[in-house]
Design a protein around this motif. Structure first.
Motif, PDB file in Angstrom:
ATOM      1  N   SER A  18       0.828  -1.206   0.000  1.00  0.00           N
ATOM      2  CA  SER A  18       0.000   0.000   0.000  1.00  0.00           C
ATOM      3  C   SER A  18       0.861   1.255   0.000  1.00  0.00           C
ATOM      4  O   SER A  18       0.537   2.244  -0.671  1.00  0.00           O
ATOM      5  CB  SER A  18      -0.933  -0.004   1.216  1.00  0.00           C
ATOM      6  N   SER A  22       0.836   3.909  -2.971  1.00  0.00           N
ATOM      7  CA  SER A  22       0.552   5.312  -2.655  1.00  0.00           C
ATOM      8  C   SER A  22       1.619   6.230  -3.233  1.00  0.00           C
ATOM      9  O   SER A  22       1.308   7.330  -3.714  1.00  0.00           O
ATOM     10  CB  SER A  22       0.463   5.496  -1.134  1.00  0.00           C
ATOM     11  N   VAL A 189      -6.515   6.899  -5.976  1.00  0.00           N
ATOM     12  CA  VAL A 189      -6.491   7.427  -4.612  1.00  0.00           C
ATOM     13  C   VAL A 189      -7.319   6.540  -3.680  1.00  0.00           C
ATOM     14  O   VAL A 189      -6.901   6.240  -2.552  1.00  0.00           O
ATOM     15  CB  VAL A 189      -7.009   8.875  -4.597  1.00  0.00           C
ATOM     16  N   LEU A 190      -8.486   6.116  -4.147  1.00  0.00           N
ATOM     17  CA  LEU A 190      -9.346   5.270  -3.311  1.00  0.00           C
ATOM     18  C   LEU A 190      -8.677   3.935  -3.011  1.00  0.00           C
ATOM     19  O   LEU A 190      -8.746   3.425  -1.880  1.00  0.00           O
ATOM     20  CB  LEU A 190     -10.689   5.051  -4.022  1.00  0.00           C
ATOM     21  N   SER A 192      -5.454   3.357  -2.883  1.00  0.00           N
ATOM     22  CA  SER A 192      -4.355   3.598  -1.946  1.00  0.00           C
ATOM     23  C   SER A 192      -4.885   3.718  -0.521  1.00  0.00           C
ATOM     24  O   SER A 192      -4.314   3.136   0.416  1.00  0.00           O
ATOM     25  CB  SER A 192      -3.609   4.872  -2.341  1.00  0.00           C
ATOM     26  N   TRP A 193      -5.964   4.457  -0.355  1.00  0.00           N
ATOM     27  CA  TRP A 193      -6.525   4.647   0.985  1.00  0.00           C
ATOM     28  C   TRP A 193      -7.050   3.333   1.562  1.00  0.00           C
ATOM     29  O   TRP A 193      -6.752   2.986   2.710  1.00  0.00           O
ATOM     30  CB  TRP A 193      -7.642   5.687   0.920  1.00  0.00           C
ATOM     31  N   LEU A 196      -4.196   1.059   2.583  1.00  0.00           N
ATOM     32  CA  LEU A 196      -3.595   1.466   3.856  1.00  0.00           C
ATOM     33  C   LEU A 196      -4.482   1.077   5.028  1.00  0.00           C
ATOM     34  O   LEU A 196      -3.982   0.666   6.088  1.00  0.00           O
ATOM     35  CB  LEU A 196      -3.340   2.971   3.846  1.00  0.00           C
ATOM     36  N   VAL A 197      -5.793   1.206   4.874  1.00  0.00           N
ATOM     37  CA  VAL A 197      -6.715   0.789   5.943  1.00  0.00           C
ATOM     38  C   VAL A 197      -6.571  -0.702   6.209  1.00  0.00           C
ATOM     39  O   VAL A 197      -6.486  -1.149   7.367  1.00  0.00           O
ATOM     40  CB  VAL A 197      -8.167   1.129   5.560  1.00  0.00           C
ATOM     41  N   LEU A 236      -9.326   4.454   9.793  1.00  0.00           N
ATOM     42  CA  LEU A 236      -9.786   5.113   8.570  1.00  0.00           C
ATOM     43  C   LEU A 236      -9.144   6.489   8.432  1.00  0.00           C
ATOM     44  O   LEU A 236      -8.672   6.874   7.352  1.00  0.00           O
ATOM     45  CB  LEU A 236     -11.312   5.229   8.578  1.00  0.00           C
ATOM     46  N   ALA A 239      -5.248   6.162   7.889  1.00  0.00           N
ATOM     47  CA  ALA A 239      -4.884   5.844   6.510  1.00  0.00           C
ATOM     48  C   ALA A 239      -4.939   7.085   5.627  1.00  0.00           C
ATOM     49  O   ALA A 239      -4.064   7.296   4.769  1.00  0.00           O
ATOM     50  CB  ALA A 239      -5.806   4.753   5.963  1.00  0.00           C
ATOM     51  N   ALA A 240      -5.965   7.919   5.825  1.00  0.00           N
ATOM     52  CA  ALA A 240      -6.046   9.164   5.053  1.00  0.00           C
ATOM     53  C   ALA A 240      -4.868  10.081   5.369  1.00  0.00           C
ATOM     54  O   ALA A 240      -4.283  10.706   4.474  1.00  0.00           O
ATOM     55  CB  ALA A 240      -7.371   9.866   5.343  1.00  0.00           C
ATOM     56  N   PHE A 243      -1.733   8.786   3.661  1.00  0.00           N
ATOM     57  CA  PHE A 243      -1.689   9.075   2.228  1.00  0.00           C
ATOM     58  C   PHE A 243      -1.362  10.546   1.971  1.00  0.00           C
ATOM     59  O   PHE A 243      -0.594  10.868   1.064  1.00  0.00           O
ATOM     60  CB  PHE A 243      -3.020   8.712   1.571  1.00  0.00           C
TER      61      PHE A 243
END
Length: 310
Positions: A18, A22, A189-190, A192-193, A196-197, A236, A239-240, A243
């Motif tokens: 991830s 990213s 982008v979605l 990647s997020w 990461l979550v 959540l 993760a944002a 990124f």
């Protein structure tokens, strides 16, 4: 996978992948790329055989599941869980159910890596769609296995795996959409997020086996269940934030790299329409100062002017 080591390997794999994705997404957005460019392995490692164009992404998808499969069968050292059916028992029961579920999950991610290798080398036209389809299939299989994996578990373990299924299912949906709508920046982008979550939550599961407070989680305590959901919501946001941080660091690197690649004074100069000796000498001096190259003798100015009039 019901151990710290069993959750640590896939968790670290998802998290590192991830981070890698990213970084690629951030650089693609900064450089306004129309498609993600995955770095390829050096030519010495790729060779000239079947796989001539292999990305780091495909290699990770192959190597990590292979280690996971070996660990499920033979870790700790001395055990052997390859057997699926107990032939000595007259009822012929299945054995090592959890391990075979994990091997099946790793196997489909391994298949996704092999599809990446083949499509990157031989199917350049529609290989990206095939890669996303194989990756989506791996996540769908993961969700199906989780449905039966939570059977006969404690309520806390069920809650943990249900929350794990949320980003997995969303990732599968995003990958399915990407099969039909490839090379779309919001989807990058979605993905990647959500990646990461998923990676962060897998590491949270590892923390539950070795809690930093020294107090184990209690499956019969509603308060622990509530805080588990709270922690997922925090992941959540985490993760944002991760990124955004990766994007910011890539932005700084991109600005610094762009400034390094610019050559001072290397700009085109419009040649004057009317020549004279003074202007030619000035242009020659500028060229010598920039390039250090000796220019040939300049033809007669008057002759050049006459030729131009003709």
């Amino acid at each position: 996978m019901g151990t710290l080591e069993g959750h640590l390997l896939p968790g670290a794999g998802f998290l590192l992948y991830s981070f890698y994705y990213s970084v690629l997404t951030s650089l693609a957005l900064l450089q306004e790329q129309k498609a993600l460019k995955h770095p390829l392995l050096p030519r010495k490692l790729r060779g000239h055989g079947l796989f001539r164009q292999v990305s780091y992404e495909a290699l990770v998808k192959v190597v990590v599941p292979v280690f996971g499969i070996i660990g499920e069968y033979f870790y700790p050292l001395g055990v052997n869980r390859v057997q699926m059916i107990d032939w000595k028992d007259p009822r012929r029961p299945f054995v090592f159910k959890d391990n075979w579920q994990h091997v099946t999950m790793f196997g489909f991610f391994l298949l996704s890596g092999v599809v990446d290798m083949v499509s990157q080398t031989h199917l350049e036209r529609w290989g990206v769609k095939l890669q996303r389809a194989a990756e989506a299939l791996a996540f769908y299989v993961l969700i199906l296995l989780m449905v039966t994996h939570i059977e006969n578990k404690s309520s806390l373990e069920i809650r943990v795996h249900l929350l794990l299924m949320v980003p997995s299912f969303l990732l599968a949906l995003v990958l399915t959409v990407e099969v039909w709508v490839p090379n779309h920046p919001p989807i990058w982008v979605l993905k990647s997020w959500l990646g990461l979550v998923l990676g962060n939550w897998m590491m949270q599961i590892c923390e539950m086996y070795v809690p930093p407070t020294g107090q184990p989680w209690r499956a019969d305590d509603p308060t622990d269940h509530a805080f588990l959901t709270i922690f997922f919501c925090w992941h959540l946001a985490l993760a944002a934030a991760l990124f955004i941080t990766i994007y910011g660091l890539c932005s700084l690197w991109h600005c610094r790299y762009s400034s390094w690649t610019k050559t001072p004074g290397a700009r085109y100069q419009r040649c004057p329409m009317e020549f004279n000796g003074e202007e030619l000498e000035k242009l020659k001096a500028d060229a010598l100062s920039q390039n250090g190259v000796v220019l040939p003798e300049t033809p007669d100015v008057q002759t050049g002017a006459n030729d131009r009039d003709v």
